[in-house]
Motif scaffolding. Structure first.
Motif, PDB file in Angstrom:
ATOM      1  N   LYS A  61      52.309  43.296  58.513  1.00 58.74           N
ATOM      2  CA  LYS A  61      51.783  44.664  58.404  1.00 58.74           C
ATOM      3  C   LYS A  61      52.149  45.475  59.653  1.00 58.74           C
ATOM      4  O   LYS A  61      52.538  46.651  59.550  1.00 58.74           O
ATOM      5  N   GLN A  62      52.052  44.883  60.819  1.00 53.67           N
ATOM      6  CA  GLN A  62      52.413  45.589  62.052  1.00 53.67           C
ATOM      7  C   GLN A  62      53.896  45.929  62.079  1.00 53.67           C
ATOM      8  O   GLN A  62      54.294  47.025  62.505  1.00 53.67           O
ATOM      9  N   ARG A  63      54.727  45.019  61.595  1.00 49.41           N
ATOM     10  CA  ARG A  63      56.170  45.304  61.563  1.00 49.41           C
ATOM     11  C   ARG A  63      56.454  46.460  60.601  1.00 49.41           C
ATOM     12  O   ARG A  63      57.297  47.317  60.883  1.00 49.41           O
TER      13      ARG A  63
ATOM     14  N   PRO B 169      42.988  45.783  58.102  1.00 51.70           N
ATOM     15  CA  PRO B 169      43.896  44.659  58.391  1.00 51.70           C
ATOM     16  C   PRO B 169      44.416  43.941  57.153  1.00 51.70           C
ATOM     17  O   PRO B 169      45.492  43.341  57.193  1.00 51.70           O
TER      18      PRO B 169
ATOM     19  N   GLU C  81      54.493  48.925  59.870  1.00 50.79           N
ATOM     20  CA  GLU C  81      54.041  50.179  60.460  1.00 50.79           C
ATOM     21  C   GLU C  81      55.123  50.763  61.358  1.00 50.79           C
ATOM     22  O   GLU C  81      55.273  51.991  61.449  1.00 50.79           O
ATOM     23  N   GLN C  82      55.905  49.937  61.998  1.00 50.92           N
ATOM     24  CA  GLN C  82      57.031  50.436  62.794  1.00 50.92           C
ATOM     25  C   GLN C  82      58.077  51.092  61.889  1.00 50.92           C
ATOM     26  O   GLN C  82      58.698  52.094  62.263  1.00 50.92           O
TER      27      GLN C  82
ATOM     28  N   ASP D 157      44.669  51.524  57.285  1.00 51.45           N
ATOM     29  CA  ASP D 157      44.598  50.785  58.545  1.00 51.45           C
ATOM     30  C   ASP D 157      43.674  49.571  58.478  1.00 51.45           C
ATOM     31  O   ASP D 157      43.405  48.940  59.498  1.00 51.45           O
TER      32      ASP D 157
ATOM     33  N   ARG E 281      49.159  39.833  58.721  1.00 57.01           N
ATOM     34  CA  ARG E 281      48.824  40.896  59.689  1.00 57.01           C
ATOM     35  C   ARG E 281      50.026  41.238  60.571  1.00 57.01           C
ATOM     36  O   ARG E 281      50.260  42.404  60.886  1.00 57.01           O
ATOM     37  N   ASN E 282      50.785  40.225  60.955  1.00 55.50           N
ATOM     38  CA  ASN E 282      51.999  40.485  61.727  1.00 55.50           C
ATOM     39  C   ASN E 282      53.009  41.263  60.893  1.00 55.50           C
ATOM     40  O   ASN E 282      53.688  42.170  61.395  1.00 55.50           O
TER      41      ASN E 282
END
Length: 629
Positions: free
Chosen positions: A378-380, A279, A382-383, A277, A375-376
């Motif tokens: 990485k968030q995608r 960043p 995680e989905q 987790d 970072r964006n």
């Protein structure tokens, strides 16, 4: 003038006492270099090392009884990796099949740069009868024995044919085991008659010796060149390999990326260098990597390799790094690896090098837009992980990725998850949320089926009180389940997650992709046309594990699986969680290529189509030949 004091012992007795007095030291922390000895006894070592270990006793040299020679080496390797290569174990076997069974384990240790001391018996040095039992007769090289098969897979090899030869051989063996550059399998072949021969040994041979594990600092000129390259880069990417863990450099890596904003990709050996987790942690790289990581790698103008060997999985068979003028900076304690890909080199310890880079890069940071981009991404990703982990129905049979999702809800931050082969390494590299440096334990240098169960025993020995999980498919389980008996005998509460998918699922999928049509990869009955396409074989691997002494919990649904995993973690007994999985793949596809050659000519349509794909993918391969300076 006084005569130096001596002690009359057999060669084997002297070796055991010598090993008990060897220590490593790094950063002021000292521990035994050889923590214990594994053994299976036959005529080649029972009267030598067997008698010597008995005489020395458990306090001098702890002993573990194994069931398979290869798996004893795997257990020792798991132990050494858990302890960051600062402590190792020895393995003794008889001459003959016992000795040759060591070869696979030795190759695994050497390829992964992990220390293990091999002490195989050998044929008679004095040749009282020729040939003796299990002697390999060579018509032109009479001194060859089956132990010579260990030469190419050992970092150091010696055959001790005279008692006095043990002294230099043993010292060289310790030097190699303790050296972070040279370490791997070390073999001292011990003829059975020499083991039992007595000699007057100098007392100094048994004095405590401390082998200091160095942290060499970077060369100032190399450091300055690396700093210039990093400051000039617009899209740098750091690739963390196993050397980060071996050096205990995780905190130094975190300090560098938090100061500079440089994102981190992880090899199989380097995963967990940053918490999942963080960043800047983009997860796995290469053929089994994440989408965000591989997208960044394709557009990176500078790759900073730290403690990595750059295997074909990491580089996607040299198709991943696609920027025309991409450059490389390699920080590695081994010059051999530092010079790969025509890189600028920093030949030094990982922690020392990362700390020096952080200091020299003070005030430097990547562009805010670059940070926002990864970072964006990485968030995608995680989905994607959540989707792969989460079942639509908790009462349904789980897929393999949902097995990982269930385990993810149960493990603690310091649990250790072990795997080596099959389709699980790809799923784990993409999806596993590593929470601590030692949690992710993948043997992917040799990717040896059968490693997981014995390695779990070694890790459990190295980290008592830690929950240890061996993840295996049915193909891997059938290769080497025998050390379950050892776990039961030693009272080690290892946890086995046994995934039944009726065959070599990983190779089946690979076979299909290269036009092999899954030939010979399923565990099924033959049918009339001779193919293995009938009903699944009526094997009960859960019953087999129970017969070897494990507690077994069968789980049929996702909910049952989660409950079973929690029960296994709470148990103080070796426990197997057995689950049959839904073969439907819920894993995200490969984000980068891997070169597995396809038949250039073929009559079957599947192979013809696969070859067209191969020709298209291989055209992207690059030779990175830019000068390193």
């Amino acid at each position: 003038m006084s005569t130096p004091s001596t002690r009359r012992l057999t060669v084997a007795q002297a070796l055991v006492r010598f090993l008990a007095a060897q220590y490593t030291e790094r950063d002021g922390q000292r521990q035994r270099l050889i923590g214990a000895t594994w053994g299976i006894f036959g005529h080649g070592n029972v009267a030598g090392l067997g008698q010597a270990l008995l005489e020395a006793g458990e306090e001098t040299m702890p002993f573990h009884q194994g069931r398979n020679e290869q798996s004893m080496v795997h257990a020792a390797v798991g132990y050494a990796r858990q302890l960051n290569r600062l402590s190792a174990q020895a393995v003794t076997t008889s001459i003959g099949p016992g000795a040759t069974n060591l070869v696979t384990g030795a190759a695994l240790a050497t390829i992964n740069h992990l220390p293990v001391l091999l002490l195989p018996g050998d044929t008679f040095a004095t040749r009282p009868a020729d040939p003796v039992l299990q002697q390999l007769e060579h018509p032109t090289e009479a001194d060859v024995s089956v132990n010579d098969t260990l030469r190419p897979v050992s970092r150091y090899f010696d055959r001790v044919t005279r008692p006095e030869a043990l002294i230099p051989a043993a010292l060289q063996a310790m030097r190699v085991l303790a050296d972070p550059v040279d370490t791997g399998a070390v073999t001292l072949a011990l003829p059975q008659d020499v083991q039992a021969e007595a000699y007057d040994w100098p007392e100094e041979f048994f004095a405590e010796r401390v082998w200091r594990v160095r942290r060499p600092a970077p060369d100032p000129v190399e450091l300055a060149e690396a700093v210039r390259a990093i400051r000039a880069a617009r899209r740098p990417l750091l690739v963390a390999g196993g050397g980060v863990h071996h050096s205990e450099a995780e905190a130094a890596l975190r300090a560098l990326v938090e100061a500079t904003g440089i994102p981190v990709a992880s090899t199989q050996a380097g995963k967990g260098s940053l918490r999942h987790d963080h960043p800047a942690d983009l997860g796995g790289i290469g053929h089994t990597g994440t989408a965000v990581c591989d997208d960044i790698a394709r557009t990176a103008d500078l790759i900073i390799g730290v403690g990595t060997r750059y295997t074909d999985f990491t580089t996607a068979s040299h198709t991943l790094f696609q920027v025309p003028d991409v450059r490389f900076v390699n920080l590695n304690i081994a010059a051999f690896d530092a010079h790969k890909l025509s890189a600028r080199t920093l030949v030094c310890d990982a922690r020392a090098g990362l700390e020096a880079l952080t200091e020299a890069l003070a005030g430097h940071r990547v562009d805010e837009a670059y940070e926002a981009e990864y970072r964006n991404g990485k968030q995608r990703w995680e989905q994607v992980v959540r989707a792969a982990y989460t079942p639509a129905d908790e009462h349904a049979v789980p897929t393999q990725t949902q097995v990982l999702g269930a385990l993810d809800t149960v493990v603690g931050d310091d649990d250790v998850v072990i795997n080596a082969a099959g389709s699980l390494p790809g799923d784990l590299h993409k999806l596993w949320r590593a929470r601590s440096p030692r949690q992710y334990h993948l043997e992917y240098g040799y990717s040896c089926m059968g490693y997981e169960i014995p390695a779990a025993i070694g890790v459990q020995q190295a980290a008592p009180g830690t929950a240890v999980w061996a993840l295996v498919g049915d193909g891997t389980y059938l290769m080497m389940p025998t050390e379950i008996v050892t776990a039961v005998q030693e009272g080690l509460p290892v946890n086995l997650v046994l995934v039944q998918n009726h065959g070599y699922a990983s190779i089946g999928g690979l076979s299909e992709s290269v036009g092999g049509e899954r030939f010979g990869t399923a565990y099924r009955h033959r049918v009339a046309d001779g193919t293995f396409t009938g009903a699944p074989l009526p094997v009960d691997l859960a019953a087999n594990a129970a017969s070897l002494g494990m507690d077994v919990i069968r789980a049929k649904t996702v909910r049952e699986l989660r409950d079973a995993l929690a029960a296994a973690r709470a148990s103080d007994r070796p426990t197997c969680v057995y689950v049959e999985t839904d073969p439907t793949s819920t894993a995200p596809p490969a984000e980068a290529w891997w070169d597995v050659p396809v038949a250039e000519t073929a009559a079957r349509p599947a192979a013809v189509e696969a070859r067209a794909t191969y020709d298209r993918e291989v055209s992207a391969r690059r030779r990175h030949l830019h000068p390193g300076t």
